[in-house]
Design a protein around this motif. Structure first.
Motif, short mmCIF file in Angstrom:
data_model
loop_
_atom_site.label_atom_id
_atom_site.label_comp_id
_atom_site.label_asym_id
_atom_site.label_seq_id
_atom_site.Cartn_x
_atom_site.Cartn_y
_atom_site.Cartn_z
N PHE A 86 14.87 32.68 8.88
CA PHE A 86 14.65 31.44 8.16
C PHE A 86 13.79 31.80 6.95
CE2 PHE A 86 15.33 29.39 12.35
CZ PHE A 86 16.20 28.38 11.98
N CYS A 96 9.12 28.26 11.71
CA CYS A 96 10.38 28.99 11.81
C CYS A 96 10.37 30.24 10.92
CB CYS A 96 11.55 28.10 11.46
SG CYS A 96 11.43 27.32 9.84
N ALA A 109 15.03 32.39 16.72
CA ALA A 109 14.03 31.66 15.95
C ALA A 109 14.47 30.19 15.94
CB ALA A 109 13.93 32.20 14.53
N THR A 110 13.50 29.29 15.96
CA THR A 110 13.82 27.87 16.06
C THR A 110 13.07 27.07 15.00
OG1 THR A 110 14.06 28.13 18.44
CG2 THR A 110 13.80 25.89 17.63
N CYS A 111 13.75 26.12 14.40
CA CYS A 111 13.13 25.16 13.49
C CYS A 111 13.29 23.79 14.14
CB CYS A 111 13.80 25.18 12.12
SG CYS A 111 12.99 24.07 10.94
#
Length: 124
Positions: A86, A96, A109-111
């Motif tokens: 990201f 993120c 990876a997380t947003c």
């Protein structure tokens, strides 16, 4: 001076044995997980986003920046040198972005504000 009781030695030995069994089982699982995979198997990035869990496959062999509207925010994904991340996200805390470059299978990876998950998966 007080000697240790035989029961406490047995408990200690039982705890050590239990820990050894757990570690051995974990080692076997790690070996089995990687046994069926080719070390050079091609990988891709996947962006899963929105309420409908839309999946967007991103090739890792082409350097490019993607702007994806998730329905909540537009996330910016950068692919470079076989890795993905990201980059320059409009989310309020930018967590993120702190995940950095992903290049190994199952890295994620997380947003959360954008409801987007970026992960590395086998390219099949």
């Amino acid at each position: 001076m007080r000697e240790k009781r035989p029961e406490s030695r047995r408990k200690w030995l039982a705890n050590v044995l239990f820990a050894a069994v757990i570690l051995a089982a974990a080692g076997v699982l790690v070996l089995l997980r990687g046994a069926g995979r080719d070390a050079e198997a091609p990988l891709k990035a996947q962006l899963i986003y929105g309420d409908q869990n839309t999946v967007l496959d991103l090739p890792l062999d082409v350097d490019r920046t993607y702007d994806v509207d998730t329905g909540y925010l537009t996330v910016h994904i950068q692919v470079e040198d076989g890795a993905v991340r990201f980059v320059d996200s409009p989310c309020p805390d930018h967590v993120c972005e702190s995940f950095g470059w992903l290049r190994i299978e199952d890295q994620t990876a997380t947003c959360l504000p954008a409801r987007a998950v970026l992960t590395i998966a086998p390219d099949q």
